[in-house]
Motif scaffolding. Structure first.
Motif, PDB file in Angstrom:
ATOM      1  N   ARG A  93       0.840  -1.198   0.025  1.00 29.20           N
ATOM      2  CA  ARG A  93       0.000   0.082   0.098  1.00 29.20           C
ATOM      3  C   ARG A  93       1.034   1.079  -0.010  1.00 29.20           C
ATOM      4  O   ARG A  93       0.427   2.384  -0.232  1.00 29.20           O
ATOM      5  CB  ARG A  93      -1.109  -0.136   1.320  1.00 29.20           C
ATOM      6  CG  ARG A  93      -1.908  -1.104   1.237  1.00 29.20           C
ATOM      7  CD  ARG A  93      -2.675  -1.136   2.534  1.00 29.20           C
ATOM      8  NE  ARG A  93      -1.846  -1.601   3.799  1.00 29.20           N
ATOM      9  CZ  ARG A  93      -2.084  -1.491   4.925  1.00 29.20           C
ATOM     10  NH1 ARG A  93      -3.469  -1.327   5.437  1.00 29.20           N
ATOM     11  NH2 ARG A  93      -1.440  -1.801   5.843  1.00 29.20           N
ATOM     12  N   ARG A 116     -10.549  -3.979   1.104  1.00 30.43           N
ATOM     13  CA  ARG A 116     -11.381  -3.480  -0.357  1.00 30.43           C
ATOM     14  C   ARG A 116     -11.064  -1.812  -0.089  1.00 30.43           C
ATOM     15  O   ARG A 116     -10.939  -1.208  -1.048  1.00 30.43           O
ATOM     16  CB  ARG A 116     -12.614  -3.802  -0.489  1.00 30.43           C
ATOM     17  CG  ARG A 116     -13.058  -3.514  -1.686  1.00 30.43           C
ATOM     18  CD  ARG A 116     -14.411  -4.245  -1.961  1.00 30.43           C
ATOM     19  NE  ARG A 116     -14.395  -5.445  -2.088  1.00 30.43           N
ATOM     20  CZ  ARG A 116     -14.729  -6.316  -3.107  1.00 30.43           C
ATOM     21  NH1 ARG A 116     -15.417  -5.787  -4.180  1.00 30.43           N
ATOM     22  NH2 ARG A 116     -14.412  -7.642  -2.958  1.00 30.43           N
ATOM     23  N   THR A 120      -7.913   0.644  -4.147  1.00 29.05           N
ATOM     24  CA  THR A 120      -7.643   1.725  -5.105  1.00 29.05           C
ATOM     25  C   THR A 120      -6.253   2.599  -4.800  1.00 29.05           C
ATOM     26  O   THR A 120      -5.427   2.424  -5.893  1.00 29.05           O
ATOM     27  CB  THR A 120      -8.616   2.734  -5.294  1.00 29.05           C
ATOM     28  OG1 THR A 120      -9.973   2.253  -5.469  1.00 29.05           O
ATOM     29  CG2 THR A 120      -8.362   3.747  -6.242  1.00 29.05           C
ATOM     30  N   LEU A 123      -3.345  -0.090  -5.901  1.00 24.00           N
ATOM     31  CA  LEU A 123      -3.312  -0.213  -7.321  1.00 24.00           C
ATOM     32  C   LEU A 123      -2.595   1.282  -7.698  1.00 24.00           C
ATOM     33  O   LEU A 123      -1.705   1.195  -8.800  1.00 24.00           O
ATOM     34  CB  LEU A 123      -4.515  -0.464  -7.937  1.00 24.00           C
ATOM     35  CG  LEU A 123      -5.057  -1.701  -7.769  1.00 24.00           C
ATOM     36  CD1 LEU A 123      -6.411  -1.806  -8.479  1.00 24.00           C
ATOM     37  CD2 LEU A 123      -4.146  -2.830  -8.291  1.00 24.00           C
ATOM     38  N   ARG A 124      -2.956   2.248  -7.332  1.00 24.90           N
ATOM     39  CA  ARG A 124      -2.203   3.633  -7.498  1.00 24.90           C
ATOM     40  C   ARG A 124      -0.759   3.625  -7.223  1.00 24.90           C
ATOM     41  O   ARG A 124      -0.045   4.162  -8.029  1.00 24.90           O
ATOM     42  CB  ARG A 124      -2.926   4.591  -6.728  1.00 24.90           C
ATOM     43  CG  ARG A 124      -4.209   5.106  -7.673  1.00 24.90           C
ATOM     44  CD  ARG A 124      -4.973   6.165  -6.919  1.00 24.90           C
ATOM     45  NE  ARG A 124      -6.315   6.420  -7.717  1.00 24.90           N
ATOM     46  CZ  ARG A 124      -7.355   7.131  -7.204  1.00 24.90           C
ATOM     47  NH1 ARG A 124      -7.289   7.252  -5.861  1.00 24.90           N
ATOM     48  NH2 ARG A 124      -8.338   7.224  -7.873  1.00 24.90           N
ATOM     49  N   TYR A 158     -13.403 -11.074  -5.838  1.00 24.70           N
ATOM     50  CA  TYR A 158     -13.774 -10.038  -6.837  1.00 24.70           C
ATOM     51  C   TYR A 158     -14.360 -10.370  -7.763  1.00 24.70           C
ATOM     52  O   TYR A 158     -14.043 -11.794  -8.395  1.00 24.70           O
ATOM     53  CB  TYR A 158     -12.456  -9.157  -7.449  1.00 24.70           C
ATOM     54  CG  TYR A 158     -11.831  -8.312  -6.371  1.00 24.70           C
ATOM     55  CD1 TYR A 158     -12.516  -7.093  -6.284  1.00 24.70           C
ATOM     56  CD2 TYR A 158     -10.769  -8.664  -5.859  1.00 24.70           C
ATOM     57  CE1 TYR A 158     -11.716  -6.160  -5.235  1.00 24.70           C
ATOM     58  CE2 TYR A 158     -10.103  -7.790  -4.616  1.00 24.70           C
ATOM     59  CZ  TYR A 158     -10.659  -6.659  -4.516  1.00 24.70           C
ATOM     60  OH  TYR A 158      -9.836  -5.679  -3.484  1.00 24.70           O
ATOM     61  N   GLU A 162     -15.654  -6.001 -11.373  1.00 24.38           N
ATOM     62  CA  GLU A 162     -15.099  -5.274 -10.067  1.00 24.38           C
ATOM     63  C   GLU A 162     -13.411  -4.908 -10.210  1.00 24.38           C
ATOM     64  O   GLU A 162     -13.171  -3.891 -10.021  1.00 24.38           O
ATOM     65  CB  GLU A 162     -15.573  -5.982  -8.981  1.00 24.38           C
ATOM     66  CG  GLU A 162     -16.732  -5.967  -8.353  1.00 24.38           C
ATOM     67  CD  GLU A 162     -16.998  -6.732  -6.963  1.00 24.38           C
ATOM     68  OE1 GLU A 162     -17.894  -6.363  -6.221  1.00 24.38           O
ATOM     69  OE2 GLU A 162     -16.377  -7.692  -7.111  1.00 24.38           O
ATOM     70  N   LEU A 166     -11.358  -1.343 -10.962  1.00 22.32           N
ATOM     71  CA  LEU A 166     -10.573  -1.021  -9.957  1.00 22.32           C
ATOM     72  C   LEU A 166      -9.454  -0.473 -10.507  1.00 22.32           C
ATOM     73  O   LEU A 166      -8.656   0.352 -10.389  1.00 22.32           O
ATOM     74  CB  LEU A 166     -10.220  -1.974  -8.870  1.00 22.32           C
ATOM     75  CG  LEU A 166     -11.127  -2.215  -7.603  1.00 22.32           C
ATOM     76  CD1 LEU A 166     -10.838  -3.468  -6.757  1.00 22.32           C
ATOM     77  CD2 LEU A 166     -10.985  -0.910  -6.627  1.00 22.32           C
ATOM     78  N   ARG A 169      -9.607   2.807 -12.587  1.00 21.98           N
ATOM     79  CA  ARG A 169      -9.868   3.945 -11.393  1.00 21.98           C
ATOM     80  C   ARG A 169      -8.326   4.314 -11.078  1.00 21.98           C
ATOM     81  O   ARG A 169      -8.121   5.293 -10.574  1.00 21.98           O
ATOM     82  CB  ARG A 169     -10.468   3.558 -10.101  1.00 21.98           C
ATOM     83  CG  ARG A 169     -10.907   4.662  -9.295  1.00 21.98           C
ATOM     84  CD  ARG A 169     -12.042   4.067  -8.090  1.00 21.98           C
ATOM     85  NE  ARG A 169     -13.225   3.545  -8.690  1.00 21.98           N
ATOM     86  CZ  ARG A 169     -13.459   2.367  -8.116  1.00 21.98           C
ATOM     87  NH1 ARG A 169     -13.114   1.771  -7.056  1.00 21.98           N
ATOM     88  NH2 ARG A 169     -14.698   1.936  -8.866  1.00 21.98           N
ATOM     89  N   ALA A 170      -7.485   3.288 -11.103  1.00 19.33           N
ATOM     90  CA  ALA A 170      -6.064   3.494 -10.643  1.00 19.33           C
ATOM     91  C   ALA A 170      -5.193   3.790 -11.949  1.00 19.33           C
ATOM     92  O   ALA A 170      -3.924   3.790 -11.845  1.00 19.33           O
ATOM     93  CB  ALA A 170      -5.558   2.161 -10.122  1.00 19.33           C
ATOM     94  N   GLY A 200      -7.444   8.381 -12.554  1.00 18.59           N
ATOM     95  CA  GLY A 200      -6.454   7.943 -11.675  1.00 18.59           C
ATOM     96  C   GLY A 200      -5.996   8.998 -10.680  1.00 18.59           C
ATOM     97  O   GLY A 200      -5.146   8.712  -9.565  1.00 18.59           O
TER      98      GLY A 200
END
Length: 206
Positions: A93, A116, A120, A123-124, A158, A162, A166, A169-170, A200
């Motif tokens: 993370r 969860r 995000t 993944l970023r 997942y 989903e 994700l 979004r990243a 992102g």
């Protein structure tokens, strides 16, 4: 106790058994061909490398791979297995690497331990340490493989839509999302469109 702390405690409590289990096969040897085919460079980060079976595969194929894991016992086993490869203890993370340090991120059955609520941002972090034109492989679970697997470890499950959402979004562009029994294999590129860059970046809006 947090979800990750509970998972870490379980792995450390029976590390030898988990090392034997995870060294029995390499996911990269089984499913890495598409990942290798689209790589634009040879600098790889194995996030949640465990005892290093996939790093062994990357090394044998001529890639410059770094392994990262939070479980100290796994890292000791990984260093014994791969004495010339670099291994780092850290939390996915908040990756302890510079921006744009890698050509590919490999995450085999490790991202699924992240709650969860942190998915995000994790993944970023994968996206942050990747160079342009880079790729990420992420193997997650769709359903449990054993009835009691969540008793001592935390898992997130997942649906294909989903995990695709994700990744987008990243700031990734999914290339392949495949299901096989209990698993979902995903491959995504670093996003290049303006819409993906905006998605992102939480500070920007269209």
């Amino acid at each position: 106790m947090s979800e990750l702390s509970r998972t870490l405690e379980e792995y450390e409590s029976d590390a030898d058994a988990y090392v034997r289990k995870y060294c029995a096969e390499s996911v990269a040897a089984l499913y890495g061909d598409l990942f290798f085919d689209v790589l634009a460079g040879d600098r790889l980060l194995d996030v949640g490398c465990g005892p290093g079976s996939d790093v062994s595969t990357f090394d044998a194929a001529g890639y410059d791979a770094v392994g990262l894991d939070l479980t100290a016992s796994f890292l000791r086993a990984a260093r014994d297995r791969n004495p010339t490869a670099p291994f780092v203890r850290g939390d996915m993370r908040d990756l302890p690497f510079e921006d744009g340090a890698f050509d590919g991120v490999w995450s085999s059955a490790s991202f699924l331990h992240v709650p969860r609520s942190d998915a995000t941002v994790t993944l970023r972090e994968f996206r942050r340490v990747l160079r342009p034109d880079s790729v990420v492989f992420c193997l997650v679970k769709r359903t449990p493989t054993t009835p009691d697997e969540s008793r001592d470890r935390h898992f997130e499950y997942y649906r294909p839509d989903e995990i695709r959402a994700l990744l987008e979004r990243a700031a990734f562009e999914p290339v392949r999302v495949e299901t096989e029994e209990n698993w979902i294999r995903t491959l995504a590129r670093v996003g290049t469109t303006e819409a993906t860059r905006v998605a992102g970046d939480p500070e920007r809006s269209p």
